[in-house]
Design an enzyme around this catalytic site. Sequence first.
Site, PDB file in Angstrom:
ATOM      1  CG  HIS A 149      48.475  43.438  55.665  1.00  0.00           C
ATOM      2  ND1 HIS A 149      48.484  43.835  54.338  1.00  0.00           N
ATOM      3  CD2 HIS A 149      47.180  43.586  56.084  1.00  0.00           C
ATOM      4  CE1 HIS A 149      47.277  44.221  53.981  1.00  0.00           C
ATOM      5  NE2 HIS A 149      46.472  44.079  55.014  1.00  0.00           N
TER       6      HIS A 149
ATOM      7  CE1 TYR B 132      42.503  42.382  52.859  1.00  0.00           C
ATOM      8  CE2 TYR B 132      40.836  42.904  54.514  1.00  0.00           C
ATOM      9  CZ  TYR B 132      41.262  42.901  53.193  1.00  0.00           C
ATOM     10  OH  TYR B 132      40.448  43.407  52.213  1.00  0.00           O
TER      11      TYR B 132
ATOM     12  CB  ALA C   3      47.671  49.568  60.926  1.00  0.00           C
ATOM     13  CG  ASN C   4      42.373  49.331  62.290  1.00  0.00           C
ATOM     14  OD1 ASN C   4      43.097  50.256  62.665  1.00  0.00           O
ATOM     15  ND2 ASN C   4      41.408  48.836  63.055  1.00  0.00           N
ATOM     16  CG  MET C   5      43.432  54.373  57.406  1.00  0.00           C
ATOM     17  SD  MET C   5      44.105  55.182  55.930  1.00  0.00           S
ATOM     18  CE  MET C   5      42.762  56.292  55.516  1.00  0.00           C
TER      19      MET C   5
ATOM     20  NE  ARG D 267      37.798  46.518  58.947  1.00  0.00           N
ATOM     21  CZ  ARG D 267      38.943  46.613  58.271  1.00  0.00           C
ATOM     22  NH1 ARG D 267      38.933  46.550  56.946  1.00  0.00           N
ATOM     23  NH2 ARG D 267      40.089  46.763  58.907  1.00  0.00           N
TER      24      ARG D 267
ATOM     25  CB  SER E  15      42.473  49.297  48.049  1.00  0.00           C
ATOM     26  OG  SER E  15      43.394  48.338  48.514  1.00  0.00           O
TER      27      SER E  15
ATOM     28  CB  VAL F 189      53.429  52.598  46.748  1.00  0.00           C
ATOM     29  CG1 VAL F 189      54.301  51.622  45.976  1.00  0.00           C
ATOM     30  CG2 VAL F 189      53.522  53.994  46.144  1.00  0.00           C
ATOM     31  CG  LEU F 190      49.912  46.418  47.208  1.00  0.00           C
ATOM     32  CD1 LEU F 190      50.141  46.155  48.696  1.00  0.00           C
ATOM     33  CD2 LEU F 190      48.509  45.986  46.804  1.00  0.00           C
TER      34      LEU F 190
ATOM     35  CB  SER G 186      56.524  57.549  40.262  1.00  0.00           C
ATOM     36  OG  SER G 186      57.073  57.523  41.563  1.00  0.00           O
TER      37      SER G 186
ATOM     38  CG  ASP H 120      51.570  54.242  39.056  1.00  0.00           C
ATOM     39  OD1 ASP H 120      50.896  53.922  40.055  1.00  0.00           O
ATOM     40  OD2 ASP H 120      52.138  53.409  38.329  1.00  0.00           O
TER      41      ASP H 120
END
Length: 371
Positions: free
Chosen positions: A96, A94, A299-301, A15, A134, A239-240, A220, A198
């Site tokens: 993280h 980004y 980690a970078n799908m 990217r 996402s 989940v975030l 959940s 959830d």
Amino acid sequence: MHIGVPKEIKNHEYRVGLTPASVRELTAHGHQVLVQTGAGAAIGLTDEQYRAAGASLVADAGDVFAQADMIVKVKEPQPQECAMLRPGQILYTYLHLAPDPAQTAALIKSGAVCIAYETITGPGGGLPLLAPMSEVAGRMAVQAGATHLELSKGGMGVLLGGVPGVAAGHVVIIGAGVVGTHALQMAVGLGARVTVLDKNVDRLRQLDLVFGNRINTVYSGPQSVEDAVLDAELVIGGVLIPGAAAPKLVTRSMVSRMKKGAVVVDVAIDQGGCFETSHATTHTEPTFMVDGVVHYCVANMPGAVARTSTFALNNATIGHAVALADKGWQQALKDNAHLKNGLNVASGHVTYEAVARALSYDFVQADILLG
């Protein structure tokens, strides 16, 4: 302002921070854009397209960092990139940080102003700069999971959609946010049996209204997560908690009792992962085994579909990039509380509370640095 776009150097990351169209928008506002040679070549964005949009091309990343007032990237800066940042320079990408103490320490040391896409909020709620990636990752999670269920990939040899006379595979999706919603769309489309968990009952109700009896919605909790995971062929973790480390909802004990050859895809791995057995992998070596369960934790799908991802990301990021360039970071953040939420590190201080709490730093409110 001088805006720099270096070529991404993370493993199999193709990217690019700005497309030619985004460059054109910035140059139309009177800014100068420096793009490293070949930054977009892998996804068909040529140096000639960048020149035509008004960018200047430089061969070396060091020149980009040295000349730019603002660096626009996609992924978190690697150690050699952190070393090139300087006090007062804006980094817009980004980050993280919560599960990454080494990067956080390097950014603090640099004195740079570090604005994270993933914590910028939107007027209607949510995380609009995280959402497009996402969406991509949620869709890719099912694709990756289905592939790694094949025997040749270490999986149990299950076709998710089944065939007439043979039961479909069971996909369990933990988290009904953007990742989870796009994952379930793909899983339902493949004909899998889908369970979504959830804690937000209103969100589960919304999904039930849309998908009806094609999915199972479950509140959940430790017991319901365990029950679902042990019955699954594929488990997707989406989940975030904004800016914070992901909670470990699937324990090592649960993984040890899963079906042999089942697959877990931890989309939350950028924030540390929601499986206790997860650690980050790359596109070169995307999986590892724990107790006979395949773990896919790249980690970078979205980097695997870098062209789609780049255009989707630029749609979300360019507005704030223009504001930062036009006004400077302090005024831009004063004028926009949502953009201010993106400030994670500035002038040697941690300015995002969840990061400070996760890594035991003193938290300094952004307003203090904004005067």
